[in-house]
Design a protein around this motif. Sequence first.
Motif, PDB file in Angstrom:
ATOM      1  N   GLU A  41      74.313 123.382  38.927  1.00  0.00           N
ATOM      2  CA  GLU A  41      73.963 124.775  39.193  1.00  0.00           C
ATOM      3  C   GLU A  41      74.440 125.200  40.575  1.00  0.00           C
ATOM      4  O   GLU A  41      74.909 126.332  40.764  1.00  0.00           O
ATOM      5  N   THR A  89      70.572 125.565  32.718  1.00  0.00           N
ATOM      6  CA  THR A  89      70.334 126.816  33.429  1.00  0.00           C
ATOM      7  C   THR A  89      71.557 127.079  34.284  1.00  0.00           C
ATOM      8  O   THR A  89      71.941 126.227  35.084  1.00  0.00           O
ATOM      9  N   SER A 132      69.423 128.006  22.389  1.00  0.00           N
ATOM     10  CA  SER A 132      68.901 128.473  23.680  1.00  0.00           C
ATOM     11  C   SER A 132      69.980 128.483  24.747  1.00  0.00           C
ATOM     12  O   SER A 132      70.076 129.409  25.561  1.00  0.00           O
ATOM     13  N   ASN A 133      70.822 127.438  24.750  1.00  0.00           N
ATOM     14  CA  ASN A 133      71.924 127.408  25.705  1.00  0.00           C
ATOM     15  C   ASN A 133      72.879 128.567  25.494  1.00  0.00           C
ATOM     16  O   ASN A 133      73.347 129.194  26.448  1.00  0.00           O
ATOM     17  N   GLN A 173      71.443 131.737  26.851  1.00  0.00           N
ATOM     18  CA  GLN A 173      71.404 131.717  28.306  1.00  0.00           C
ATOM     19  C   GLN A 173      72.793 131.961  28.887  1.00  0.00           C
ATOM     20  O   GLN A 173      72.956 132.708  29.860  1.00  0.00           O
ATOM     21  N   SER A 218      74.270 135.230  31.179  1.00  0.00           N
ATOM     22  CA  SER A 218      74.751 134.960  32.534  1.00  0.00           C
ATOM     23  C   SER A 218      76.203 135.360  32.745  1.00  0.00           C
ATOM     24  O   SER A 218      76.691 135.332  33.877  1.00  0.00           O
TER      25      SER A 218
END
Length: 249
Positions: free
Chosen positions: A93, A115, A143-144, A147, A151
């Motif tokens: 990240e 994330t 979910s990935n 996300q 982003s």
Amino acid sequence: MRHVPAAFLAAATAIPLVSFFHIHMDFSEEISEDSKQLPSSAPLRLRHLIFEYSGPAVRSICDFLLHPRNPAYTQQIERLAIRIDSQSASYDERILTACAQTLRHLIINPGDLITIPQLPFVREVEIKVFVGDSRRLPSFFPSNFSQIASSLPLVEVITLVFVVEPLYPEVEWADQGPLPILGPSFMNRVQLLHLRRVRCKLLERNGFGSMSALLDRFVAAMESKMPGLLGTGNSGVHLGCPIVMSTVF
């Protein structure tokens, strides 16, 4: 490579494309403050950075690249390929955040829930998904995908690379429902507003299965997972099944 001195990594930033695979920094002695500075003799040309490994090796390299005295190391990277897993997630990240203003192309291999920060200028993203011999997506992948979509506000091209193990006879892919955002209500979306193409690539490891049966089931599975893209040719968004995709074996 093991026992790699910091000076070696500093010199690598003078090369446009650098791939780190099983690179271990030398921890036998402290890295001097001088070695953490950008060498004046080496022009910074790093544009494409590849991390094909995770764990302690990545952490040590990230500590070097993200040192406060080295901000320029990551601020010109336009293309980043990175494997993300729970062992190095915070470092991944941080690397993404450091590259956010220049990054245009992201290649990501998530091994777990991820994330990622806002990447406002990424136009292309490639996501690797290991399906294996079960022909089932990892439980964390939807979910990935959501996300990542939230982003990358300007993303135009999404490439999904599905890695499978050869089977004989071939089996049906598990029906886990459509991917978020790419379902039947796709045209009413509030995310992926700039999306113009989704490519689906199939990568079979070892290549000893039934190609025709695998492709038939792959196409059906992709149409099931992305029903919102079917028939959207006029909008410029295409389902990248073998009709229009690049299939990799």
